[in-house]
Design a protein around this motif. Sequence first.
Motif, PDB file in Angstrom:
ATOM      1  N   PHE A 124       0.795  -1.222   0.000  1.00  0.00           N
ATOM      2  CA  PHE A 124       0.000   0.000   0.000  1.00  0.00           C
ATOM      3  C   PHE A 124       0.830   1.275   0.000  1.00  0.00           C
ATOM      4  O   PHE A 124       1.761   1.434   0.766  1.00  0.00           O
ATOM      5  N   ASP A 125       0.429   2.174  -0.895  1.00  0.00           N
ATOM      6  CA  ASP A 125       1.055   3.486  -1.012  1.00  0.00           C
ATOM      7  C   ASP A 125       0.280   4.524  -0.204  1.00  0.00           C
ATOM      8  O   ASP A 125       0.835   5.555   0.175  1.00  0.00           O
ATOM      9  N   TYR A 126      -1.010   4.277   0.009  1.00  0.00           N
ATOM     10  CA  TYR A 126      -1.892   5.202   0.701  1.00  0.00           C
ATOM     11  C   TYR A 126      -2.716   4.443   1.750  1.00  0.00           C
ATOM     12  O   TYR A 126      -3.019   3.263   1.574  1.00  0.00           O
ATOM     13  N   ASN A 127      -3.091   5.173   2.786  1.00  0.00           N
ATOM     14  CA  ASN A 127      -4.070   4.637   3.717  1.00  0.00           C
ATOM     15  C   ASN A 127      -4.892   5.787   4.262  1.00  0.00           C
ATOM     16  O   ASN A 127      -4.459   6.939   4.216  1.00  0.00           O
ATOM     17  N   HIS A 128      -6.086   5.485   4.702  1.00  0.00           N
ATOM     18  CA  HIS A 128      -6.960   6.506   5.285  1.00  0.00           C
ATOM     19  C   HIS A 128      -7.704   5.854   6.449  1.00  0.00           C
ATOM     20  O   HIS A 128      -8.462   4.908   6.248  1.00  0.00           O
ATOM     21  N   TYR A 129      -7.447   6.356   7.646  1.00  0.00           N
ATOM     22  CA  TYR A 129      -8.105   5.855   8.848  1.00  0.00           C
ATOM     23  C   TYR A 129      -9.167   6.864   9.265  1.00  0.00           C
ATOM     24  O   TYR A 129      -8.915   8.066   9.276  1.00  0.00           O
ATOM     25  N   ILE A 140     -14.016   8.771   1.366  1.00  0.00           N
ATOM     26  CA  ILE A 140     -13.448   8.791   0.016  1.00  0.00           C
ATOM     27  C   ILE A 140     -13.105  10.227  -0.373  1.00  0.00           C
ATOM     28  O   ILE A 140     -12.013  10.502  -0.868  1.00  0.00           O
ATOM     29  N   SER A 141     -14.025  11.147  -0.118  1.00  0.00           N
ATOM     30  CA  SER A 141     -13.766  12.568  -0.430  1.00  0.00           C
ATOM     31  C   SER A 141     -12.559  13.087   0.335  1.00  0.00           C
ATOM     32  O   SER A 141     -11.708  13.792  -0.220  1.00  0.00           O
ATOM     33  N   SER A 142     -12.473  12.738   1.601  1.00  0.00           N
ATOM     34  CA  SER A 142     -11.347  13.163   2.437  1.00  0.00           C
ATOM     35  C   SER A 142     -10.039  12.568   1.919  1.00  0.00           C
ATOM     36  O   SER A 142      -9.016  13.249   1.849  1.00  0.00           O
ATOM     37  N   PHE A 143     -10.076  11.291   1.551  1.00  0.00           N
ATOM     38  CA  PHE A 143      -8.890  10.632   0.988  1.00  0.00           C
ATOM     39  C   PHE A 143      -8.416  11.363  -0.264  1.00  0.00           C
ATOM     40  O   PHE A 143      -7.225  11.650  -0.420  1.00  0.00           O
ATOM     41  N   LEU A 144      -9.356  11.675  -1.159  1.00  0.00           N
ATOM     42  CA  LEU A 144      -9.002  12.369  -2.405  1.00  0.00           C
ATOM     43  C   LEU A 144      -8.376  13.723  -2.105  1.00  0.00           C
ATOM     44  O   LEU A 144      -7.330  14.074  -2.664  1.00  0.00           O
ATOM     45  N   LYS A 145      -9.000  14.468  -1.212  1.00  0.00           N
ATOM     46  CA  LYS A 145      -8.513  15.807  -0.863  1.00  0.00           C
ATOM     47  C   LYS A 145      -7.128  15.731  -0.220  1.00  0.00           C
ATOM     48  O   LYS A 145      -6.205  16.460  -0.614  1.00  0.00           O
ATOM     49  N   ASN A 146      -6.972  14.847   0.774  1.00  0.00           N
ATOM     50  CA  ASN A 146      -5.699  14.732   1.504  1.00  0.00           C
ATOM     51  C   ASN A 146      -4.539  14.317   0.607  1.00  0.00           C
ATOM     52  O   ASN A 146      -3.388  14.652   0.870  1.00  0.00           O
ATOM     53  N   ASN A 147      -4.844  13.568  -0.445  1.00  0.00           N
ATOM     54  CA  ASN A 147      -3.791  13.057  -1.328  1.00  0.00           C
ATOM     55  C   ASN A 147      -3.734  13.783  -2.675  1.00  0.00           C
ATOM     56  O   ASN A 147      -3.038  13.328  -3.586  1.00  0.00           O
TER      57      ASN A 147
END
Length: 167
Positions: A124-129, A140-147
């Motif tokens: 894994f290159d990304y993770n979202h807790y 999903i929206s937060s993951f997109l924004k953060n990355n």
Amino acid sequence: MKKVILFNFNGTIVNTKLLAIDIFNEIAKKQGYKEISEEEVLHLSTLSIRDRCKTLNVPIYKMPLVGIAIKRRYQTYIPNLKPVLGISEVLKELKKQDYKLGFLTSNNQNKIDEFLMNNTINSFDYNHYSFSPFSKSKDISSFLKNNRLKKDEVIYVGDELRDIKAA
């Protein structure tokens, strides 16, 4: 353009379904809800949360509490659970094809780290807790924004109707 595949963790990476059902059935016995049989599992995964509640006689307003109770109780089991059958090979093949991989989860980060180490999954290159198991579209929206990713750069993979709706 980046090629990112984002996985919902439970049920897609780690096989939590039977454990969650066992814990739900323990709660159901105490609370008077309908228990889940093995034959119903596939059908229930196609239903919305509201329809699951109706089927299992769980008042909709109690579902968040039931979900949190299940999630809390199975955290201790996560490090020793097995991956979904074949997912390790799929992840390796996707990495060979130059995809970036990530996951979303509301599980405890330390428990997930133990699971990944115990099963030698380091793809894994990304993770979202997140805290809430009920806000996948927000996650999903937060993951997109953060990355700094755009919707068209990411494919979301899940195992339930609510994963499809969130995507």
